[in-house]
Design a protein around this motif. Structure first.
Motif, PDB file in Angstrom:
ATOM      1  N   THR A 127      39.566  41.284  29.270  1.00 37.46           N
ATOM      2  CA  THR A 127      40.323  40.036  30.420  1.00 37.46           C
ATOM      3  C   THR A 127      40.078  41.125  31.642  1.00 37.46           C
ATOM      4  O   THR A 127      40.598  40.060  32.566  1.00 37.46           O
ATOM      5  CB  THR A 127      41.689  39.572  29.734  1.00 37.46           C
ATOM      6  N   ARG A 128      40.552  41.638  32.654  1.00 41.42           N
ATOM      7  CA  ARG A 128      41.237  43.038  32.883  1.00 41.42           C
ATOM      8  C   ARG A 128      39.399  42.283  33.471  1.00 41.42           C
ATOM      9  O   ARG A 128      39.365  41.933  34.662  1.00 41.42           O
ATOM     10  CB  ARG A 128      41.285  44.652  33.017  1.00 41.42           C
ATOM     11  N   SER A 129      37.941  42.751  33.484  1.00 37.55           N
ATOM     12  CA  SER A 129      37.117  43.166  34.435  1.00 37.55           C
ATOM     13  C   SER A 129      36.771  41.690  34.303  1.00 37.55           C
ATOM     14  O   SER A 129      36.359  41.164  35.661  1.00 37.55           O
ATOM     15  CB  SER A 129      35.889  43.759  33.318  1.00 37.55           C
ATOM     16  N   THR A 130      36.921  40.714  33.654  1.00 38.33           N
ATOM     17  CA  THR A 130      37.024  39.169  33.976  1.00 38.33           C
ATOM     18  C   THR A 130      38.015  38.706  35.269  1.00 38.33           C
ATOM     19  O   THR A 130      37.402  37.676  36.088  1.00 38.33           O
ATOM     20  CB  THR A 130      37.643  38.148  32.274  1.00 38.33           C
ATOM     21  N   VAL A 131      39.394  38.962  35.510  1.00 44.23           N
ATOM     22  CA  VAL A 131      39.727  39.064  36.569  1.00 44.23           C
ATOM     23  C   VAL A 131      39.058  39.458  37.403  1.00 44.23           C
ATOM     24  O   VAL A 131      40.002  38.783  38.611  1.00 44.23           O
ATOM     25  CB  VAL A 131      41.386  39.411  36.095  1.00 44.23           C
ATOM     26  N   PHE A 132      38.527  40.703  37.387  1.00 45.83           N
ATOM     27  CA  PHE A 132      38.381  41.483  39.195  1.00 45.83           C
ATOM     28  C   PHE A 132      37.085  40.801  38.817  1.00 45.83           C
ATOM     29  O   PHE A 132      36.861  40.131  40.318  1.00 45.83           O
ATOM     30  CB  PHE A 132      37.927  42.693  38.468  1.00 45.83           C
ATOM     31  N   PHE A 133      36.249  39.694  37.509  1.00 43.09           N
ATOM     32  CA  PHE A 133      35.282  39.084  38.699  1.00 43.09           C
ATOM     33  C   PHE A 133      35.058  38.084  38.983  1.00 43.09           C
ATOM     34  O   PHE A 133      34.693  37.470  40.466  1.00 43.09           O
ATOM     35  CB  PHE A 133      34.879  38.953  37.002  1.00 43.09           C
ATOM     36  N   ALA A 134      36.636  37.577  38.769  1.00 44.68           N
ATOM     37  CA  ALA A 134      36.989  36.025  39.138  1.00 44.68           C
ATOM     38  C   ALA A 134      37.184  36.120  40.625  1.00 44.68           C
ATOM     39  O   ALA A 134      37.444  35.151  41.783  1.00 44.68           O
ATOM     40  CB  ALA A 134      38.447  35.701  38.405  1.00 44.68           C
ATOM     41  N   ILE A 135      38.374  37.134  40.989  1.00 43.67           N
ATOM     42  CA  ILE A 135      38.784  37.660  42.251  1.00 43.67           C
ATOM     43  C   ILE A 135      37.418  37.244  42.554  1.00 43.67           C
ATOM     44  O   ILE A 135      37.662  37.369  44.092  1.00 43.67           O
ATOM     45  CB  ILE A 135      39.990  38.688  42.416  1.00 43.67           C
ATOM     46  N   GLU A 136      36.890  38.363  42.657  1.00 43.01           N
ATOM     47  CA  GLU A 136      35.669  38.670  43.284  1.00 43.01           C
ATOM     48  C   GLU A 136      34.706  37.892  43.420  1.00 43.01           C
ATOM     49  O   GLU A 136      34.241  36.960  44.943  1.00 43.01           O
ATOM     50  CB  GLU A 136      33.940  39.830  42.380  1.00 43.01           C
TER      51      GLU A 136
END
Length: 339
Positions: A149-158
């Motif tokens: 989920t950490r990488s998923t959030v960074f991807f979504a914000i990107e």
């Protein structure tokens, strides 16, 4: 805050759970006889608050292929929250929280988040979201505590930044959800340069900048309300130095302080009430603020709306289930001094 081509207002990303609240208000945790079943998780609470205020809202989380997942989804659908970006996660469980209510100052929490579905949403899941159709993206700091989920959030914000969407971070410090509380700060500081608006209590802002675990003290298992030592003004300045345009510092009954990147500081008074249950007040604030922000209100007026939402929720024995409607909030504000 108009954006051409959108047909949805708010996407919130992160935790979702079944919340079991003590039916015996004031009882010691060991003396609780029964629980009321509600729903929770900061992003779910904020999504509910936004939807009740009239914003077209979606939640991006994960649920297990279990009855608790069905319970959460049924609530969301009844609240007119878009659920098409919520995958069932095979082999995982929908998470749960058990809460005691001992006003005025004891609200113990027990989290059940081992193998929880909302921590297993992936970049592949995130790629199914049409970010360009939203007006604002909100994420929760707790969603950064573990992969994927950490990488998923960074991807979504990107993706949100790619489409020039306002991004909101609820700092959302839950000390027991991190293998090391310093890791919380490292992750928050990594995402803050990508965030337009950050929201946090004084304790959460200190946690984002803490250097030593001994700065954190938790009493009565109040995971959501730790005592954290440190220099709050220094921590505020450090957050702004990372590139955040607007930092909203929640100060409980004293209201909210607005810190802007241009150096302007604005104090917004709260609505003093006698709380029954403080849990969820911050999420209610975020939903009220987002409503005002997306309607083009001044930051002061939007925060006043947020304060009103928070004040109403602390009078209730739960979080998402008791978020106010637009009519209720406007009446509450009118009866308590206006904007």
């Amino acid at each position: 805050m108009e954006k051409m081509g959108y047909n949805m207002d708010v996407l919130t990303i992160g935790r979702s759970s079944i919340d079991l609240y003590s039916q015996q208000v004031g009882a010691d945790f060991v003396d609780i006889k029964g629980f009321d079943a509600f729903v929770g998780g900061s992003p779910l609470n904020i999504a509910t608050g936004c939807s009740r205020l009239g914003l077209k809202t979606a939640l991006f989380t994960g649920v297990g292929q279990d009855k608790v997942g069905d319970f959460i989804l049924n609530f969301l659908k009844n609240e007119k929250i878009i659920t098409e970006y919520i995958p069932f996660i095979p082999g995982a469980r929908s998470s749960a929280v058990i809460l005691g209510i001992q006003p005025p100052d004891k609200f113990p929490l027990v989290y059940y988040r081992d193998n929880c579905a909302d921590s297993k949403i992936t970049i592949d899941h995130a790629m199914r979201v049409p970010y360009e159709k939203f007006r604002l993206i909100e994420v929760s700091g707790t969603a950064l505590n573990i992969e994927p989920t950490r990488s998923t959030v960074f991807f979504a914000i990107e993706q949100a930044n790619k489409h020039h969407l306002p991004t909101v971070l609820d700092i959302d410090f839950r000390a027991d959800q991190w293998h090391d509380v310093r890791a919380f700060g490292l992750n928050i500081r990594a995402i803050l340069p990508k965030i337009k608006i950050a929201i946090g209590t004084e304790e959460e802002i200190l946690a984002a900048m803490l250097k030593d675990p001994s700065q954190v003290t938790i009493e009565h298992q109040q995971i959501s309300a730790p005592t954290i030592t440190g220099d709050i003004e220094l921590a505020i300045n450090e957050i702004l130095a990372l590139g955040v345009e607007i930092l909203l510092v929640k100060r409980g009954s004293n209201g909210v302080s607005i810190y802007e990147a241009n150096g302007r500081v604005t104090e917004v008074p709260g609505f003093p009430v006698v709380p029954l249950n403080v849990l969820g007040a911050g999420d209610a604030f975020a939903s009220g603020f987002i409503y005002g922000f997306l309607n083009g209100w001044t930051l002061y007026k939007a925060c006043r709306m947020g304060n009103a939402s928070g004040a109403q929720v602390v009078l209730q024995p739960g979080c998402a289930n008791f978020m106010p409607t637009l009519e209720e909030s406007l009446q509450f504000i009118e009866e308590n001094g206006g904007f």
